[in-house]
Write a protein that holds these residues in place. Structure first.
Motif, short mmCIF file in Angstrom:
data_model
loop_
_atom_site.label_atom_id
_atom_site.label_comp_id
_atom_site.label_asym_id
_atom_site.label_seq_id
_atom_site.Cartn_x
_atom_site.Cartn_y
_atom_site.Cartn_z
N ALA A 162 0.83 -1.21 0.00
CA ALA A 162 0.00 0.00 0.00
C ALA A 162 0.86 1.25 0.00
N VAL A 163 1.95 1.25 0.78
CA VAL A 163 2.84 2.40 0.82
C VAL A 163 3.51 2.61 -0.53
N LEU A 164 3.96 1.52 -1.16
CA LEU A 164 4.60 1.62 -2.46
C LEU A 164 3.65 2.18 -3.51
N LEU A 165 2.40 1.72 -3.48
CA LEU A 165 1.42 2.24 -4.43
C LEU A 165 1.18 3.74 -4.23
N THR A 166 1.18 4.18 -2.97
CA THR A 166 1.00 5.60 -2.69
C THR A 166 2.17 6.43 -3.24
N VAL A 167 3.40 5.90 -3.05
CA VAL A 167 4.57 6.60 -3.56
C VAL A 167 4.53 6.69 -5.08
N ILE A 168 4.18 5.60 -5.72
CA ILE A 168 4.07 5.60 -7.19
C ILE A 168 3.02 6.59 -7.65
N CYS A 169 1.90 6.62 -6.92
CA CYS A 169 0.82 7.54 -7.27
C CYS A 169 1.27 8.99 -7.22
N CYS A 170 2.05 9.35 -6.20
CA CYS A 170 2.41 10.76 -5.98
C CYS A 170 3.58 11.23 -6.84
N PHE A 171 4.51 10.34 -7.17
CA PHE A 171 5.76 10.79 -7.79
C PHE A 171 5.97 10.30 -9.23
N LEU A 172 5.26 9.28 -9.66
CA LEU A 172 5.51 8.75 -11.00
C LEU A 172 4.42 9.11 -11.99
N THR A 173 3.36 9.78 -11.55
CA THR A 173 2.32 10.22 -12.47
C THR A 173 2.54 11.68 -12.82
N HIS A 174 2.00 12.10 -13.95
CA HIS A 174 2.13 13.49 -14.34
C HIS A 174 1.18 14.34 -13.51
N PRO A 175 1.68 15.30 -12.76
CA PRO A 175 0.80 16.14 -11.93
C PRO A 175 -0.13 16.98 -12.79
N GLU A 176 -1.35 17.07 -12.37
CA GLU A 176 -2.32 17.90 -13.06
C GLU A 176 -2.42 19.25 -12.36
N LYS A 177 -3.00 20.19 -13.05
CA LYS A 177 -3.14 21.51 -12.48
C LYS A 177 -4.02 21.48 -11.24
N THR A 178 -3.56 22.16 -10.21
CA THR A 178 -4.29 22.18 -8.96
C THR A 178 -4.89 23.57 -8.77
N PRO A 179 -6.13 23.63 -8.32
CA PRO A 179 -6.72 24.95 -8.09
C PRO A 179 -5.86 25.78 -7.16
N VAL A 180 -5.84 27.10 -7.40
CA VAL A 180 -5.00 27.99 -6.61
C VAL A 180 -5.38 27.94 -5.14
N SER A 181 -6.65 27.74 -4.85
CA SER A 181 -7.11 27.74 -3.46
C SER A 181 -6.49 26.63 -2.64
N LEU A 182 -6.01 25.51 -3.31
CA LEU A 182 -5.44 24.38 -2.57
C LEU A 182 -4.01 24.65 -2.15
N GLY A 183 -3.31 25.51 -2.89
CA GLY A 183 -1.94 25.82 -2.54
C GLY A 183 -1.01 24.69 -2.94
N LYS A 184 0.29 24.89 -2.62
CA LYS A 184 1.31 23.92 -3.01
C LYS A 184 1.18 22.62 -2.23
N GLU A 185 0.75 22.69 -0.98
CA GLU A 185 0.71 21.49 -0.16
C GLU A 185 -0.30 20.49 -0.68
N GLY A 186 -1.29 20.93 -1.44
CA GLY A 186 -2.32 20.02 -1.91
C GLY A 186 -2.03 19.40 -3.25
N SER A 187 -0.88 19.74 -3.87
CA SER A 187 -0.62 19.26 -5.23
C SER A 187 -0.50 17.76 -5.30
N CYS A 188 0.23 17.15 -4.39
CA CYS A 188 0.40 15.69 -4.43
C CYS A 188 -0.90 14.98 -4.15
N SER A 189 -1.63 15.46 -3.13
CA SER A 189 -2.90 14.83 -2.79
C SER A 189 -3.88 14.92 -3.94
N GLY A 190 -3.94 16.09 -4.60
CA GLY A 190 -4.85 16.26 -5.72
C GLY A 190 -4.50 15.33 -6.86
N THR A 191 -3.22 15.12 -7.12
CA THR A 191 -2.78 14.22 -8.20
C THR A 191 -3.16 12.78 -7.89
#
Length: 204
Positions: free
Chosen positions: A169-198
């Motif tokens: 489960a941890v490995l899948l989470t890491v792959i999800c956050c770092f190996l996928t192309h990040p999508e645009k995150t709404p400005v209201s979420l800020g930088k901290e929400g970029s990984c979670s949003g992706t």
């Protein structure tokens, strides 16, 4: 029908398994022909039964017996089969527990589970089959034996499996956050929400 061996399978020639059949045999050798043997009458449903085939499986402190039936049994015994199961505890003065399994619904496989057995002990299983409403009864089968796992080993195996699931489960989470192309995150979420949003977008 002509055959070249000393045995003959007549299964395909039997249409009604509740009727009586007469059988006689004649020998042909070169140009010589023997007389027909005396007629022997038999009823298929009263034929001799062979011991049933089965497999056994240990699950923690349980022992599961799976009985395998043959399609022809449904024709021979329309009221089903009764299986007598002998469970021998090899470490308690050969104590034997007897159980019956009635296969009235004619399923392809019957299952019997013995619960609350002793961890680490050796158990052996023997079976006998009988047709319901018929005289046919088989001999007792040969024993199949196994030893239940010791409790501490079962706990270790279970915890190891749970630990492996957590690591995956941890490995899948890491792959999800770092190996996928990040999508645009709404400005209201800020930088901290970029990984979670992706991750949320990827998992949908």
């Amino acid at each position: 029908m002509g055959i070249m061996t000393t045995d003959c399978n007549l299964t395909d020639l039997i249409g009604d398994y509740s009727s009586a059949y007469d059988i006689r045999v004649q020998l042909l050798s070169g140009g010589s022909v023997s007389n027909w043997t005396v007629v022997q009458r038999f009823y298929p449903k009263n034929s001799k039964l062979h011991p049933p085939s089965f497999t056994i499986l240990a699950i923690s402190s349980k022992l599961v017996v799976n009985i395998h039936t043959k399609p022809i049994m449904k024709k021979l015994f329309p009221f089903g089969m009764t299986y007598t199961i002998f469970l021998d505890d090899k470490e308690e003065d050969n104590k034997t527990t007897i159980a019956e399994l009635r296969d009235n619904r004619m399923k392809d496989e019957g299952t019997k589970t013995f619960d609350s057995l002793h961890w680490g002990r050796q158990y052996c299983v023997r079976l006998r089959a009988q047709g319901n409403g018929a005289l046919a009864i088989s001999n007792v089968s040969h024993s199949q034996c196994l030893r239940l796992p010791k409790q501490e080993w079962y706990i270790i195996a279970t915890l190891s499996s749970l630990g492996l699931i957590v690591v995956l489960a941890v490995l899948l989470t890491v792959i999800c956050c770092f190996l996928t192309h990040p999508e645009k995150t709404p400005v209201s979420l800020g930088k901290e929400g970029s990984c979670s949003g992706t991750c949320q977008t990827f998992m949908r």
